[in-house]
Design an enzyme around this catalytic site. Structure first.
Site, PDB file in Angstrom:
ATOM      1  CG  ASN A  74      24.235  37.634  24.546  1.00  0.00           C
ATOM      2  OD1 ASN A  74      24.099  36.662  23.799  1.00  0.00           O
ATOM      3  ND2 ASN A  74      23.495  37.790  25.643  1.00  0.00           N
ATOM      4  CE1 TYR A 139      16.724  36.966  16.564  1.00  0.00           C
ATOM      5  CE2 TYR A 139      16.821  35.126  15.020  1.00  0.00           C
ATOM      6  CZ  TYR A 139      17.284  35.762  16.163  1.00  0.00           C
ATOM      7  OH  TYR A 139      18.284  35.193  16.899  1.00  0.00           O
TER       8      TYR A 139
END
Length: 246
Positions: A74, A139
């Site tokens: 995560n 990103y």
């Protein structure tokens, strides 16, 4: 037995709590030393970009818990910046944190996870690994890489008979500090008068009328960690209230 990275807050913290509530022993790891351990488990300081720290974390899990059934990759970062003003160093940093950490996690944990017979890796990607993110070229590149890395490793592990399923989760904008950081450029440019105004504008883009919440994502992670998804591998699950299909 579960290991959740980036578990000091946000999606990671909620996931660690939910897995613990479901009966798992959870090791919650984060570079932020202020993270709190879930009720069933412990917290460990962990820089996911450091291969030697990954080895130490997995060795600690093996020595203390004896097995690893669930790995939730995560930990991550976001960069909201136009491509023409993003430096190569900034681009590389995003790839290191978001992609290399996932690679290291899967590679380092695989041997221990294979001993469980049936285990599950859940990698956090993003809808911006499926569609283009505004001012998020670095990103988007990283999350697209996580998406395809997940599929490639899923096939490899399945054919090798390791008993490790590998799936990815793709949230839309999540109501966390990290998610709300994407509002800053619009506020700075004068497009929005305040964060509240910017947040309301984004919420209106969701057909379901609100931002993604950490509980929405944690629930999907729990599903992928459980036997309910035992024949799912190489799958990408989008959690965005239809935000990305408009």
């Amino acid at each position: 037995m579960a290991l959740v990275t980036g578990a000091a807050k946000g999606i990671g913290a909620h996931t660690a709590r939910l897995l613990a509530e479901a009966g798992a022993t959870v090791v919650a790891s984060d570079i932020d030393h202020g993270g709190a351990a879930p009720d069933r488990g412990r917290f460990i300081a962990h820089d996911v970009t450091d291969g030697e720290q990954w080895k130490a974390v997995i060795a600690s899990v093996e020595a203390t818990e004896g097995r690893l059934d669930i790995l939730v990759n995560n930990a991550g970062m976001i960069l909201n910046k136009p491509v023409l003003s993003t430096t190569l160093e900034e681009f590389r940093r995003v790839q290191t944190v978001n992609v290399e950490s996932v690679w290291l996690g899967m590679q380092t944990a695989a041997a221990l996870m294979a001993r469980s017979g049936e285990s599950s890796i859940i990698n956090l990607s993003s809808i911006y690994g499926q569609i283009a993110g505004p001012m998020q070229a670095a990103y988007s590149a990283s999350k697209g890489a996580v998406r395809m890395l997940t599929k490639a490793v899923a096939v490899e592990f399945a054919r090798a008979g390791y008993g490790i399923r590998v799936n990815s989760v793709h949230p839309g904008p999540v109501d966390t500090d990290l998610g709300r950081s994407g509002l800053a450029p619009g506020i700075a440019a004068g497009r929005f008068a305040s964060e509240a105004e910017a947040k309301a504008f984004v919420a209106a883009q969701f057909p379901m009328g609100r931002w993604v919440e950490t509980a929405d994502v944690a629930g999907v992670i729990l599903f992928l960690a459980s036997d309910a998804s035992r024949f799912m591998t190489g799958t990408e699950l989008t959690v965005d209230g239809a935000y990305s299909i408009l």
